[in-house]
Design an enzyme around this catalytic site. Structure first.
Site, PDB file in Angstrom:
ATOM      1  N   LEU A  58      19.868  66.247  15.224  1.00 55.25           N
ATOM      2  CA  LEU A  58      21.256  66.679  15.119  1.00 55.25           C
ATOM      3  C   LEU A  58      21.847  65.854  13.976  1.00 55.25           C
ATOM      4  CD1 LEU A  58      22.678  68.811  16.889  1.00 55.25           C
ATOM      5  CD2 LEU A  58      23.732  66.946  18.169  1.00 55.25           C
ATOM      6  N   ASP A  59      22.413  66.518  12.980  1.00 56.31           N
ATOM      7  CA  ASP A  59      22.995  65.793  11.847  1.00 56.31           C
ATOM      8  C   ASP A  59      24.052  64.815  12.332  1.00 56.31           C
ATOM      9  OD1 ASP A  59      21.512  67.529  10.273  1.00 56.31           O
ATOM     10  OD2 ASP A  59      23.199  68.900   9.936  1.00 56.31           O
ATOM     11  N   ALA A  60      24.252  63.742  11.576  1.00 53.97           N
ATOM     12  CA  ALA A  60      25.300  62.777  11.912  1.00 53.97           C
ATOM     13  C   ALA A  60      26.662  63.471  12.012  1.00 53.97           C
ATOM     14  CB  ALA A  60      25.353  61.666  10.865  1.00 53.97           C
ATOM     15  N   LYS A  61      26.899  64.456  11.139  1.00 52.74           N
ATOM     16  CA  LYS A  61      28.202  65.123  11.095  1.00 52.74           C
ATOM     17  C   LYS A  61      28.363  66.214  12.152  1.00 52.74           C
ATOM     18  CE  LYS A  61      28.907  64.165   6.176  1.00 52.74           C
ATOM     19  NZ  LYS A  61      29.086  64.748   4.829  1.00 52.74           N
ATOM     20  N   THR A  62      27.287  66.526  12.865  1.00 56.51           N
ATOM     21  CA  THR A  62      27.344  67.522  13.937  1.00 56.51           C
ATOM     22  C   THR A  62      27.452  66.808  15.276  1.00 56.51           C
ATOM     23  OG1 THR A  62      25.927  69.000  12.637  1.00 56.51           O
ATOM     24  CG2 THR A  62      26.180  69.513  14.968  1.00 56.51           C
TER      25      THR A  62
END
Length: 230
Positions: A58-62
């Site tokens: 999971l992306d840091a921004k998600t």
């Protein structure tokens, strides 16, 4: 570096832990972050006193639901479920335009600064759309849509790449998205984040063999952007 992240734990037993990952927190350490920056597996290790094994991305921004393992054996079993597409994942996003309902199946880049592409499949369904008073360049009264997304594959930035390629940029995407729109919306709403959220996750518990389903409510920023621009 100070840690300001609260990590809601949705479920925990001796084998697995399910959390609601906050926006802006990386899952594991990488070369692009400061040496003392917090990351999910370390923070959970500090809280639980256990070694934490990552099994999906999971992306840091998600933000949103993630499952992690507490042993190498559990990690292997869960990783295989993701690889075999036995895990059901849903995301919610706010995007530019009206995508309707359908599937994106273009190949996507496998990582940052790479030219190599792999097949990827992303299903989507528009939940609701609003017309805004935002106009810029050749665009007038742009439409924003709340979209439910079901990825079949799990490539790097897959959802973000697919929506950007089809000109339905995800709001707040500073890598693939519409930078002018992002700036306007941040000035208008005060919200400065990627509006992409992992809203649900369903998998089979490796030990009990029962299906487990977890849901994370859509963050309030999503509705705030839709409500304040409509």
């Amino acid at each position: 570096m100070e840690n300001n992240f609260e990590i809601p734990i949705l479920y925990q037993d001796k084998q697995i832990i399910v959390v609601d990952k906050p926006f802006g927190l990386a899952v594991h350490k990488n070369d692009f972050m400061p040496h003392d920056a917090p990351y999910l597996t370390k923070l959970l290790g500090d809280v639980t006193g256990k070694w934490i094994y990552n099994v999906h991305r999971l992306d840091a921004k998600t933000s949103g639901v993630m499952v992690l393992a507490l042993s190498p054996e559990m990690a292997k079993e869960l990783t295989l479920q993701f690889e075999r597409k036995e895990v059901a994942k849903k995301y919610i996003a706010v995007v530019q335009g009206t995508p309707g309902e359908g599937t994106f199946s273009e190949k996507v880049l496998v990582k940052k600064k790479s030219k190599f592409k792999k097949p990827a499949v992303t299903h989507y369904k528009t939940i609701r759309s609003i017309e805004t008073d935002i106009s810029y360049k050749e665009k007038s009264n742009i439409v924003l849509s709340l979209v439910e997304i079901t990825p079949e594959t799990g490539r790097w930035h897959q959802i973000r790449q697919h929506f950007a390629k089809n000109r339905f940029d995800i709001v707040g995407d500073s890598h693939h998205g519409d930078f002018t729109l992002n700036k306007i919306l941040t000035e208008k709403t005060g919200i400065n984040r990627l509006l992409l959220h992992a809203s649900s996750l369903e998998f089979t518990h490796p030990e009990t063999q029962t299906r487990k389903a977890f849901v994370s409510p859509v963050p309030p920023e999503f509705e705030k952007v839709m409500d304040s621009c409509g």
